[in-house]
Design an enzyme around this catalytic site. Structure first.
Site, mmCIF file in Angstrom:
data_model
loop_
_atom_site.group_PDB
_atom_site.id
_atom_site.type_symbol
_atom_site.label_atom_id
_atom_site.label_comp_id
_atom_site.label_asym_id
_atom_site.label_seq_id
_atom_site.Cartn_x
_atom_site.Cartn_y
_atom_site.Cartn_z
ATOM 1 C CG ASP A 18 6.230 60.325 34.445
ATOM 2 O OD1 ASP A 18 6.110 59.482 33.542
ATOM 3 O OD2 ASP A 18 5.401 60.461 35.359
ATOM 4 C CD GLU A 65 2.613 55.995 40.725
ATOM 5 O OE1 GLU A 65 2.536 55.236 39.741
ATOM 6 O OE2 GLU A 65 2.960 57.195 40.646
#
Length: 213
Positions: free
Chosen positions: A83, A102
């Site tokens: 992001d 993740e």
């Protein structure tokens, strides 16, 4: 431009995939392009370890075997998006609420390749609200602790992670010490993990088909 850069990044990541490997695969719109591209190599790899149910479905739709990390051991490579990314390849991740899985896969991988478009590049992390995964009963406690650190946590109401937990998105931070902030957040009781990938940053960042730095 953004979608084209995402596609280029997803396709460019194939150059790091070696024959016979088990690939760690992340989550998100850029990773979706990578998974589509990976389908062309499905007969050359053993399979993939997936960070989310979303990616698992897409991998299986291409006939790519999805494997359990516990069964395969350390991975050679992990491909995922971000992001935000600073000049030191430290990241904010978790917009898709898959940050814990993740981070586990990134930690278990020798090389972490981050794929993204140029809109994700920043000088200092924090413009994108920082996701923090929390045990549901600890939501208010963790929010108070984060507020004491100067952040403004907002519950991502209605979102439940693949692990059955909740997300707090922390607004209003300019994160000049990502490693220190990551460590402090991880010490709060009730935090599963935070979306700062700073102690273990990316090794390679692809912005479109261009290698950052």
């Amino acid at each position: 431009m953004s979608q084209n850069e995402k596609r280029l990044a997803g396709e460019a990541a194939l150059r790091y995939v070696e024959k016979g490997a088990v690939i760690g695969v992340g989550t998100g719109s850029t990773v979706a392009f990578f998974i589509d591209a990976l389908a062309s190599m499905k007969n050359d790899i053993q399979g993939a370890v997936s960070s989310s149910e979303q990616s698992t479905r897409q991998l299986k739709s291409h006939g790519i075997d999805v494997l359990d990390l516990n069964a395969v051991g350390p991975l050679d490579i992990y491909i995922d998006g971000a992001d935000e990314c600073d000049p030191h390849k430290r990241l904010i991740k978790g917009g898709g609420a898959a940050l814990t899985r993740e981070k586990i896969i990134a930690s278990a991988s020798k090389t972490f390749v981050c794929i993204m478009d140029s809109s994700k590049q920043v000088d200092v992390l924090g413009t994108f609200p920082l996701p923090v995964e929390v045990i549901p009963m600890a939501r208010s406690h963790v929010a108070r602790e984060i507020s004491a650190m100067g952040g403004h946590p907002v519950w991502r109401d209605g979102v439940v992670t693949d692990n059955g937990n909740w997300i707090l998105d922390v607004h209003g931070w300019r994160i000049v010490d990502p490693v220190g902030t990551e460590n402090k957040l991880n010490q709060i009781v009730g935090v599963v993990t935070c979306g700062l990938f700073a102690a273990r940053p990316a090794d390679i960042v692809l912005v479109g088909d261009r290698v950052l730095g």
